[in-house]
Every structure is written in structure tokens, then in C-alpha cells.
Design a protein around this motif. Structure first.
Motif, PDB file in Angstrom:
ATOM      1  N   GLY A   1       2.338 -13.294  -4.003  1.00 32.87           N
ATOM      2  CA  GLY A   1       2.801 -12.188  -3.165  1.00 32.87           C
ATOM      3  C   GLY A   1       2.719 -10.841  -3.848  1.00 32.87           C
ATOM      4  O   GLY A   1       3.275  -9.869  -3.353  1.00 32.87           O
ATOM      5  N   ASN A   2       1.997 -10.763  -4.952  1.00 28.08           N
ATOM      6  CA  ASN A   2       1.732  -9.489  -5.620  1.00 28.08           C
ATOM      7  C   ASN A   2       0.305  -9.082  -5.302  1.00 28.08           C
ATOM      8  O   ASN A   2      -0.612  -9.907  -5.409  1.00 28.08           O
ATOM      9  CB  ASN A   2       1.936  -9.608  -7.127  1.00 28.08           C
ATOM     10  CG  ASN A   2       3.360  -9.965  -7.475  1.00 28.08           C
ATOM     11  OD1 ASN A   2       4.292  -9.331  -7.008  1.00 28.08           O
ATOM     12  ND2 ASN A   2       3.536 -11.006  -8.273  1.00 28.08           N
ATOM     13  N   PHE A   3       0.108  -7.834  -4.934  1.00 30.26           N
ATOM     14  CA  PHE A   3      -1.186  -7.386  -4.450  1.00 30.26           C
ATOM     15  C   PHE A   3      -1.831  -6.410  -5.420  1.00 30.26           C
ATOM     16  O   PHE A   3      -1.165  -5.563  -6.016  1.00 30.26           O
ATOM     17  CB  PHE A   3      -1.038  -6.757  -3.061  1.00 30.26           C
ATOM     18  CG  PHE A   3      -0.611  -7.763  -2.039  1.00 30.26           C
ATOM     19  CD1 PHE A   3      -1.555  -8.468  -1.304  1.00 30.26           C
ATOM     20  CD2 PHE A   3       0.725  -8.052  -1.839  1.00 30.26           C
ATOM     21  CE1 PHE A   3      -1.169  -9.425  -0.387  1.00 30.26           C
ATOM     22  CE2 PHE A   3       1.125  -9.006  -0.928  1.00 30.26           C
ATOM     23  CZ  PHE A   3       0.177  -9.700  -0.199  1.00 30.26           C
ATOM     24  N   GLY A   4      -3.159  -6.536  -5.551  1.00 27.75           N
ATOM     25  CA  GLY A   4      -3.929  -5.688  -6.448  1.00 27.75           C
ATOM     26  C   GLY A   4      -4.215  -4.326  -5.855  1.00 27.75           C
ATOM     27  O   GLY A   4      -3.700  -3.954  -4.798  1.00 27.75           O
ATOM     28  N   THR A   5      -5.071  -3.602  -6.520  1.00 24.23           N
ATOM     29  CA  THR A   5      -5.429  -2.254  -6.105  1.00 24.23           C
ATOM     30  C   THR A   5      -6.342  -2.289  -4.880  1.00 24.23           C
ATOM     31  O   THR A   5      -6.936  -3.314  -4.547  1.00 24.23           O
ATOM     32  CB  THR A   5      -6.133  -1.496  -7.241  1.00 24.23           C
ATOM     33  OG1 THR A   5      -7.318  -2.222  -7.610  1.00 24.23           O
ATOM     34  CG2 THR A   5      -5.224  -1.339  -8.437  1.00 24.23           C
ATOM     35  N   GLN A   6      -6.470  -1.162  -4.273  1.00 22.64           N
ATOM     36  CA  GLN A   6      -7.280  -1.006  -3.066  1.00 22.64           C
ATOM     37  C   GLN A   6      -8.752  -1.328  -3.351  1.00 22.64           C
ATOM     38  O   GLN A   6      -9.347  -0.782  -4.272  1.00 22.64           O
ATOM     39  CB  GLN A   6      -7.145   0.435  -2.580  1.00 22.64           C
ATOM     40  CG  GLN A   6      -7.873   0.721  -1.297  1.00 22.64           C
ATOM     41  CD  GLN A   6      -7.724   2.181  -0.906  1.00 22.64           C
ATOM     42  OE1 GLN A   6      -8.201   3.071  -1.601  1.00 22.64           O
ATOM     43  NE2 GLN A   6      -7.059   2.427   0.208  1.00 22.64           N
TER      44      GLN A   6
ATOM     45  N   VAL B   1       0.854  -1.174   0.000  1.00 25.89           N
ATOM     46  CA  VAL B   1       0.000   0.000   0.000  1.00 25.89           C
ATOM     47  C   VAL B   1       0.891   1.225   0.000  1.00 25.89           C
ATOM     48  O   VAL B   1       1.692   1.398   0.906  1.00 25.89           O
ATOM     49  CB  VAL B   1      -0.914   0.033   1.251  1.00 25.89           C
ATOM     50  CG1 VAL B   1      -1.822   1.237   1.208  1.00 25.89           C
ATOM     51  CG2 VAL B   1      -1.702  -1.252   1.372  1.00 25.89           C
ATOM     52  N   GLY B   2       0.758   2.045  -1.003  1.00 21.47           N
ATOM     53  CA  GLY B   2       1.559   3.265  -1.083  1.00 21.47           C
ATOM     54  C   GLY B   2       0.777   4.455  -0.584  1.00 21.47           C
ATOM     55  O   GLY B   2       0.231   4.454   0.522  1.00 21.47           O
ATOM     56  N   SER B   3       0.655   5.434  -1.398  1.00 16.70           N
ATOM     57  CA  SER B   3       0.020   6.689  -1.006  1.00 16.70           C
ATOM     58  C   SER B   3      -1.500   6.611  -0.941  1.00 16.70           C
ATOM     59  O   SER B   3      -2.148   7.584  -0.567  1.00 16.70           O
ATOM     60  CB  SER B   3       0.435   7.789  -1.983  1.00 16.70           C
ATOM     61  OG  SER B   3      -0.006   7.442  -3.293  1.00 16.70           O
ATOM     62  N   THR B   4      -2.109   5.481  -1.279  1.00 15.91           N
ATOM     63  CA  THR B   4      -3.568   5.384  -1.235  1.00 15.91           C
ATOM     64  C   THR B   4      -4.115   5.267   0.178  1.00 15.91           C
ATOM     65  O   THR B   4      -5.314   5.404   0.377  1.00 15.91           O
ATOM     66  CB  THR B   4      -4.069   4.181  -2.062  1.00 15.91           C
ATOM     67  OG1 THR B   4      -3.469   2.992  -1.552  1.00 15.91           O
ATOM     68  CG2 THR B   4      -3.749   4.355  -3.531  1.00 15.91           C
ATOM     69  N   ALA B   5      -3.282   5.003   1.154  1.00 16.72           N
ATOM     70  CA  ALA B   5      -3.733   4.873   2.537  1.00 16.72           C
ATOM     71  C   ALA B   5      -3.159   6.040   3.341  1.00 16.72           C
ATOM     72  O   ALA B   5      -2.018   6.008   3.763  1.00 16.72           O
ATOM     73  CB  ALA B   5      -3.283   3.552   3.133  1.00 16.72           C
ATOM     74  N   SER B   6      -3.979   7.038   3.564  1.00 17.53           N
ATOM     75  CA  SER B   6      -3.524   8.239   4.261  1.00 17.53           C
ATOM     76  C   SER B   6      -3.657   8.057   5.767  1.00 17.53           C
ATOM     77  O   SER B   6      -4.755   7.929   6.290  1.00 17.53           O
ATOM     78  CB  SER B   6      -4.350   9.439   3.797  1.00 17.53           C
ATOM     79  OG  SER B   6      -3.930  10.605   4.438  1.00 17.53           O
TER      80      SER B   6
END
Length: 175
Positions: free
Chosen positions: A76-81, A34-39
Motif C-alpha cells: 500500500g505504499n506508492f512510488g513516484t509518478q 498523489v500530492g502536488s505532482t497532479a495539478s
């Protein structure tokens, strides 16, 4: 002298085994899920939310009041939020467990309320069901605290409390 030599040989062997084992454990470099999509991300929990046999990730972020999950493709690869809700206020924790004993993993969030999101088994979640209103719950966990076969909810905040699951719903038993 023989005892001392035996001790030194045993100690040396033990030291070698300990060092060899410690050196064999390594970790890869950081892999962003999870990058910048989780504030204001505050919690994460692994669980198989879509019943496909691999561990997905559920997360909570307090700045945007979002509870979401990320599908694991099995490698171990994750999709979008995938948003579960955008209305969980003052989030402090997230947890997953099968609260209704239907074979799929549900999600709990904790903040100014303890909320339960029922999973349909395919990673689709219901509107939140309220377990507790008010207070400031810091952490939640689940276990069968009364040995009746149903998963109960345990929380800590201003008080430590547990919420009995009677098999049909979770009710506040002790505060």
C-alpha cells in the motif's frame, strides 16, 4: 404477551448485532498517494498495471494534461509518478481495462478525445491510439456490450455512445 416478548427479544438482538457490526468498521487516517505532482486531478482508477499482483493507481490531471500511474510496492505504499502522457487535453476521466485481450491492463483517458494507451504488461505504455476525436467526453467505462468476448468502450458527454471492439481495433458503432 409471549409474541410481544419474542418480538422485543428479536428486535433487541437485531439492534445489538447491527450496532456491533457498524462499530467494527473503521478506516485509517488519510494516506497521500498523489500530492502536488497532479495539478487539477480529476480522476483515479486502481489496476494492476505491472502484472505483479497488487493494485497500482492510474490518475489524470487536467491542468497539466497528464495521465500517470503510481506503482504499489505490495504494502500500500506508492512510488513516484510514472507519466503515460502529457498531451491529453481537457481531461475529464480515466479508466483501465484489458482492451486488447493480451492479459495486461491498458488505460483510457477522456476529454476532447477518447484515447487508449496500450500496456506492454510491465507498465510501459504506447503512444495514444485515438478512439474518438472531438466533443467533450465527461466519463468513460468498459464492458463487453455485445457479448462477443471483446471489451468495448462506453462514454458520456454531449451524447452517450459506445465503441465496438472488434478484436483488432475499437470502432465507432453508435452515437
Amino acid at each position: 404477551m409471549k409474541i410481544l416478548n419474542f418480538f422485543l427479544i428479536c428486535f433487541s438482538f437485531f439492534s445489538y448485532c447491527t450496532l456491533a457490526f457498524a462499530q467494527s468498521t473503521t478506516f485509517s487516517t488519510e494516506q497521500i498517494i498523489v500530492g502536488s505532482t497532479a495539478s487539477g486531478a480529476i480522476g483515479v482508477d486502481p489496476a494492476d498495471l505491472d502484472n505483479d499482483g497488487d493494485m497500482d493507481i492510474v490518475s489524470a490531471s487536467t491542468d497539466d494534461n497528464i495521465v500517470a500511474w503510481y506503482k504499489n510496492n505490495g504494502s500500500g505504499n506508492f512510488g513516484t509518478q510514472q507519466i503515460i502522457t502529457t498531451t491529453a487535453n481537457k481531461l475529464n476521466d480515466i479508466h483501465s481495462a484489458d482492451l486488447d485481450s493480451d492479459g495486461d491492463i491498458d488505460v483510457l483517458s477522456a476529454g476532447d478525445k477518447i484515447l487508449w494507451y496500450e500496456n506492454d504488461g510491465n507498465g510501459n505504455f504506447s503512444d495514444p491510439k485515438i478512439i474518438k476525436i472531438g466533443g467533450n467526453t465527461k466519463s468513460i467505462y468498459t464492458a463487453d456490450l455485445d457479448n462477443d468476448g471483446d471489451i468495448d468502450v462506453l462514454s458520456i458527454g454531449n451524447v452517450t455512445a459506445w465503441y465496438k471492439n472488434d478484436g483488432n481495433q475499437i470502432s465507432n458503432l453508435y452515437k
